[in-house]
Structures are given as C-alpha cells and as structure tokens.
Design an enzyme around this catalytic site. Structure first.
Site, PDB file in Angstrom:
ATOM      1  N   SER A  38      -7.911  -3.907 -12.338  1.00 38.39           N
ATOM      2  CA  SER A  38      -7.055  -2.844 -12.842  1.00 38.39           C
ATOM      3  C   SER A  38      -7.650  -2.232 -14.113  1.00 38.39           C
ATOM      4  CB  SER A  38      -5.645  -3.402 -13.075  1.00 38.39           C
ATOM      5  OG  SER A  38      -4.710  -2.361 -13.221  1.00 38.39           O
ATOM      6  N   ASP A  73      -9.207  -3.147  -7.709  1.00 40.27           N
ATOM      7  CA  ASP A  73      -8.090  -2.222  -7.961  1.00 40.27           C
ATOM      8  C   ASP A  73      -8.251  -1.508  -9.305  1.00 40.27           C
ATOM      9  OD1 ASP A  73      -6.560  -2.121  -5.704  1.00 40.27           O
ATOM     10  OD2 ASP A  73      -4.991  -3.464  -6.407  1.00 40.27           O
ATOM     11  N   HIS A 106      -1.202  -5.038  -5.520  1.00 41.06           N
ATOM     12  CA  HIS A 106      -1.999  -5.071  -6.741  1.00 41.06           C
ATOM     13  C   HIS A 106      -2.222  -6.494  -7.260  1.00 41.06           C
ATOM     14  CE1 HIS A 106      -3.988  -3.159 -10.035  1.00 41.06           C
ATOM     15  NE2 HIS A 106      -3.097  -3.502 -10.953  1.00 41.06           N
TER      16      HIS A 106
END
Length: 407
Positions: free
Chosen positions: A250, A273, A331
């Site tokens: 992320s 991600d 996620h």
C-alpha cells in the site's frame, strides 16, 4: 486463521514455506525519530520450529501496538484496545528470537520492506517470514513519519557523570524513558502534499535502513538500543549487498517504488497493492529498474489503476515490469490480520476475501519470489511463470478497477 497445532501449542501465524528456519531480532540505531527501527528476519540453523515455541516472539511486541491499531481505526482505545489485545495479544510468530544467522558459506540477498498506512514492523510478519525462509534477509522498517499505527522512541535524560564503555570510548551516562508515538491523523487522509512529503521521508528511511545493513555487513560497531543480548557482529559478510530489493504494501508499495528511484543500490521493487497517489508523476520517469505490482482484486480504483498503468508504460522502456491480480482477495491479503480471526469475522471486517488466506498469501509470495529470483540473478530457483503470466486459475494479468474512491 491462527491455529494451535495438533500438540498443545501457542497460537501462531503460518510457518514459512521455504527450506530455511527463520531467525528474528529487533534493531534500533538511535533513540530519536531520526534513527532506524526495524525487525530483521533471516535464515538460521535448520531446526524443528514447532519444538522451539518458547523462543517465538509475540506478534504484538507490547500492548501499545494493539492500542495503536485501534486508534488508527478511530475506535475507543480503552474498550476496543482491550479487545484487540485479547484477540492478538497471545499470537506468536514462528521464528527463533535472537537466533544466530546461518553460516553456510553463502551470502543472503536483502529486502527492505515498508509497511502500509497504520502498520508497523510486525504487521507483515507472515510475508516477511516466508521470504526469509526462502533465503532472504528481510528488514521490516517501522516508519517514524507519523504513518505507523504506533512506534517506539526513547526520551533521553542525561546525567552528569561521564563513563568509559567497553570499547574504551567516553560517553555521557544517560537514562531513557519510553516515548510512544501513535498515528498522526490528518485533516484529509488523501492530502497529496502531506502524503508526498511522507513518502519521501519513508523512502529516506528505507535508504537509511539499507545504510545500517551495509554497516552491519561491514562489521562496523553498531549499537542496538533495544538492549538485546544478540551480537550483531555475527552478520559481518553474511549479506549479499549486490542483490538488494525494496518491497512494501500500500503506502509501503509506493515507498518501495520511490526508494528505487532515489537510490541505485536497490535493484528492483515489489509493490503489493501499491497506493500511487503520494508519488508525484515526475518520479515515474526515474524508475528504470524492474517493478512488479502484486494486486488484490478488491482494492483498486480508477485513478490508482491509471497511475500504475502510467508508471508501467514509462518503466517498461528501460526494465522489466509485471502486473498481476490475485482473484478473490482484498487489501489485507498481504498482512497478518487475515490469520487472526475466523472466516465469518474476517469477511465481515474486510480482513479477508473469498480466497483462503493461506492460498492467497502463497500465491502473492510466489509471485514476488519468482520476480526477485529472476531479476536479482539468483539461479536454480522456480520461475513461477504460471503466476507471473496470469495462467494460474486464481491469477489474472493486469489490474482492474474494483471500487469508487470516496474522498
């Protein structure tokens, strides 16, 4: 889910799937936010890990980290902090705490790992442990830029006496008190100026971690403020500093990409991600090394997909790129949270999706390993081309828009 084994055993995260038993130690190079703080995972002497559970570290190093997660999620830390620590406070990581690094005549390639927004150095223990079990030294950085759910520093209280230490150097006798820094909330969590500044701070923290690893590998005198008994000098000459990668999830995926643009010692990036918004578009042209995007199916929105596509188009002129999506994932597929709770709670809380957590983690890590081995020139390893080319039944090439981002 975290599972006690058939024998009476501590609750634990999954064991690494590679050939190596994994050791682990925390390293803090300076007591202030300017210092490097990381958890180091590395191969150690082969042993039956299930018979060594008394040497396993807790997943939550202290209760403050549980409260940090709860604060990040904007919940009452008294009520939900106690609940979170009840759920995760007795979960262990199946690695050997302070075990000596394996000395087998080989050097181990290095990965510097950057956590996501609201994470910390232990949030991705399963992922990092698994990579280490395949022969990597993984340095999981705990960022000090305000993006960690919680991090530890020390406040110095200097005394007047001067003492001579064991290395025959004079230094001031100091005492330290713990200083816990929780997540720094922003007026807007998607403010480009705030997050762009942070991503460059995070990149520098990854570079600083790499500098620390180089010092340890040289055999420099590195003082570990965590006060542990392990002598870091045993790592001298054990790290292959010519085979270094940046990785992250992320915000950490974006940080890994930024790191390889800013420091040539990183040979590639693995972005799980990746959150692309914090990276200014000018950085894209500076990314001239291999990059793989390992995506979950439920995370991405239109602008993020456009940004990934734009970076890949520019980077692919200079280096290899890969973009894949693991079907039936969300996620948190790359983090440890999916292993802390059962299926129903995990689905309800968005901590997992329809694909079984162990399989989702396995596919994601194999994609990373195949890319790492190939582009770090590590021979005699599986290529996992069925995954990297999207031929596996649970994998597709590319990334797709899964949701509308509400700002």
């Amino acid at each position: 889910m975290v599972f006690p084994s058939r024998q009476k055993c501590r609750k634990h995260l999954p064991v690494g799937t590679g050939q190596f038993t994994v050791g682990c130690v925390d390293v803090m190079s300076d007591h202030t936010v300017k210092g490097t703080f990381l958890r180091l995972y590395y191969p150690t002497k082969t042993t039956d890990i299930m018979k060594c559970q008394m040497q396993w570290p807790l997943w939550l190093p202290t209760k403050q980290y549980g409260k940090g997660y709860v604060y990040f999620r904007r919940k009452n830390t008294k009520i939900f902090g106690a609940l979170f620590n009840w759920i995760g406070g007795d979960v262990y990581v199946p690695v050997l705490w302070e075990a000596p690094i394996l000395s087998n005549g080989s050097q181990f390639p290095v990965i510097v790992f950057s956590h996501g927004l609201g994470g910390n150095r232990t949030t991705y223990s399963t992922l990092c442990c698994d990579l280490a079990s395949h022969g990597f030294v993984v340095a999981s950085v705990e960022h000090r830029d305000g993006s960690a759910s919680m991090t530890l520093c020390f406040r110095e209280t200097a005394n007047t006496s001067i003492i001579r230490n064991t290395h025959d150097r004079l230094h001031r006798d100091c005492s330290f008190t713990e200083e816990w820094l929780r997540y720094a909330r922003q007026e807007s969590e998607v403010d480009f100026n705030v997050r762009n500044k942070q991503i460059h701070t995070r990149s520098q923290e990854c570079i600083q971690a790499l500098n620390l690893l180089e010092a340890i590998n040289r055999g420099d005198d590195v003082h570990n403020l965590m006060g542990l008994s392990m002598n870091l000098s045993q790592f001298k000459g054990q790290l292959d500093m010519k085979r270094v990668a940046a990785a992250g999830h992320s915000f950490g995926g974006g940080s890994a990409i930024t790191s390889i643009a800013e420091d040539d010692r990183f040979r590639l990036a693995v972005a799980f991600d990746a959150w692309m918004m914090p990276i200014e578009k000018e950085v894209y042209a500076q990314v001239k090394k291999p990059v793989i995007f390992v995506n979950s199916e439920a995370f991405h929105w239109e602008q993020n997909v456009e940004d990934i596509t734009s970076l890949v188009e520019q980077t692919s002129r200079h280096a290899a790129t890969a973009v894949i999506t693991i079907k039936g994932t969300c996620h948190q597929t790359h983090s440890d949270f999916q292993f802390l709770v059962g299926k129903r709670v995990g689905l309800y809380a968005g901590l997992r999706s329809t694909l079984a957590p162990h399989l989702a983690m396995d596919l994601s890590n194999k994609a990373a390993l195949g890319f790492l081995w190939k582009h770090l020139d590590i021979p005699n390893k599986p290529d996992y081309e069925d995954i990297l080319q999207g031929r596996h039944k649970f994998v597709m090439k590319g990334v797709k828009v899964a949701r509308v981002l509400v700002t």
